[in-house]
Design a protein around this motif. Structure first.
Motif, PDB file in Angstrom:
ATOM      1  N   GLY A 209     -10.054  -7.680  -0.559  1.00 44.75           N
ATOM      2  CA  GLY A 209     -10.602  -8.761  -1.378  1.00 44.75           C
ATOM      3  C   GLY A 209     -12.004  -9.170  -0.997  1.00 44.75           C
ATOM      4  N   LYS A 210     -12.822  -8.219  -0.600  1.00 42.78           N
ATOM      5  CA  LYS A 210     -14.224  -8.431  -0.206  1.00 42.78           C
ATOM      6  C   LYS A 210     -14.332  -9.421   0.951  1.00 42.78           C
ATOM      7  CE  LYS A 210     -16.169  -7.315  -4.703  1.00 42.78           C
ATOM      8  NZ  LYS A 210     -17.013  -7.780  -5.801  1.00 42.78           N
ATOM      9  N   ARG A 211     -13.449  -9.285   1.900  1.00 46.48           N
ATOM     10  CA  ARG A 211     -13.477 -10.131   3.097  1.00 46.48           C
ATOM     11  C   ARG A 211     -14.152  -9.347   4.219  1.00 46.48           C
ATOM     12  NH1 ARG A 211      -7.622 -11.076   3.854  1.00 46.48           N
ATOM     13  NH2 ARG A 211      -8.256 -12.039   5.806  1.00 46.48           N
ATOM     14  N   VAL A 212     -15.373  -9.739   4.543  1.00 42.83           N
ATOM     15  CA  VAL A 212     -16.198  -9.030   5.517  1.00 42.83           C
ATOM     16  C   VAL A 212     -15.569  -9.054   6.905  1.00 42.83           C
ATOM     17  CG1 VAL A 212     -18.446  -8.988   6.659  1.00 42.83           C
ATOM     18  CG2 VAL A 212     -18.316  -9.450   4.227  1.00 42.83           C
ATOM     19  N   LYS A 213     -15.221 -10.230   7.388  1.00 44.60           N
ATOM     20  CA  LYS A 213     -14.694 -10.348   8.751  1.00 44.60           C
ATOM     21  C   LYS A 213     -13.402  -9.563   8.930  1.00 44.60           C
ATOM     22  CE  LYS A 213     -16.775 -14.753   9.998  1.00 44.60           C
ATOM     23  NZ  LYS A 213     -16.535 -16.138  10.416  1.00 44.60           N
ATOM     24  N   ALA A 214     -12.528  -9.615   7.929  1.00 46.63           N
ATOM     25  CA  ALA A 214     -11.257  -8.884   8.018  1.00 46.63           C
ATOM     26  C   ALA A 214     -11.496  -7.381   8.078  1.00 46.63           C
ATOM     27  CB  ALA A 214     -10.360  -9.235   6.843  1.00 46.63           C
ATOM     28  N   THR A 215     -12.452  -6.906   7.293  1.00 47.99           N
ATOM     29  CA  THR A 215     -12.775  -5.472   7.272  1.00 47.99           C
ATOM     30  C   THR A 215     -13.316  -5.022   8.620  1.00 47.99           C
ATOM     31  OG1 THR A 215     -13.306  -5.637   4.919  1.00 47.99           O
ATOM     32  CG2 THR A 215     -14.103  -3.683   6.084  1.00 47.99           C
TER      33      THR A 215
ATOM     34  N   GLU B 148     -14.125   0.954   0.831  1.00 51.53           N
ATOM     35  CA  GLU B 148     -12.824   0.925   0.156  1.00 51.53           C
ATOM     36  C   GLU B 148     -11.897  -0.112   0.787  1.00 51.53           C
ATOM     37  OE1 GLU B 148     -11.710   5.049   0.256  1.00 51.53           O
ATOM     38  OE2 GLU B 148     -12.765   5.473  -1.618  1.00 51.53           O
ATOM     39  N   LEU B 149     -11.905  -0.234   2.108  1.00 49.46           N
ATOM     40  CA  LEU B 149     -11.095  -1.250   2.770  1.00 49.46           C
ATOM     41  C   LEU B 149     -11.613  -2.644   2.433  1.00 49.46           C
ATOM     42  CD1 LEU B 149      -8.758  -1.909   4.659  1.00 49.46           C
ATOM     43  CD2 LEU B 149     -10.371  -1.753   6.564  1.00 49.46           C
ATOM     44  N   TYR B 150     -12.911  -2.801   2.380  1.00 57.33           N
ATOM     45  CA  TYR B 150     -13.545  -4.068   2.011  1.00 57.33           C
ATOM     46  C   TYR B 150     -13.046  -4.527   0.637  1.00 57.33           C
ATOM     47  CZ  TYR B 150     -17.502  -7.135   0.685  1.00 57.33           C
ATOM     48  OH  TYR B 150     -18.297  -8.174   0.266  1.00 57.33           O
ATOM     49  N   LEU B 151     -12.989  -3.605  -0.314  1.00 54.53           N
ATOM     50  CA  LEU B 151     -12.494  -3.932  -1.648  1.00 54.53           C
ATOM     51  C   LEU B 151     -11.000  -4.237  -1.623  1.00 54.53           C
ATOM     52  CD1 LEU B 151     -14.464  -1.300  -3.734  1.00 54.53           C
ATOM     53  CD2 LEU B 151     -14.816  -3.776  -3.693  1.00 54.53           C
TER      54      LEU B 151
END
Length: 82
Positions: free
Chosen positions: A18-24, A12-15
């Motif tokens: 904005g589907k940003r892997v590193k930020a998640t 859910e945080l990934y979505l």
């Protein structure tokens, strides 16, 4: 192993980001990038992650196990140690 809630929170945080892997991963401190992508692929069709893992087929059949046991009993020792 991550719990159902941990995996769902990560997806859910990934979505949300904005589907940003590193930020998640930076925000949560887990999982690896491959795990997160895998959880997302699992989430996508049903909008949920699996509750339990799926059991895989056994590597060896019961007949094969029995044959190996009988073979080792006949020889009395492991052949690779000979």
């Amino acid at each position: 192993m991550y719990s159902y809630a941990d995996r769902l929170r990560a997806v859910e945080l990934y979505l949300k980001l904005g589907k940003r892997v590193k930020a998640t991963i930076r925000h949560l401190g887990y999982p690896t990038k491959n795990a997160l992508k895998s959880w997302y692929r699992e989430y996508e069709p049903h909008l949920d992650v699996r509750v339990r893992s799926v059991a895989r087929a056994p590597k060896y059949s019961e007949a094969g196990k029995q044959a190996a046991l009988e073979h080792s009993l006949v020889l009395g020792r492991n052949q690779s140690c000979a």
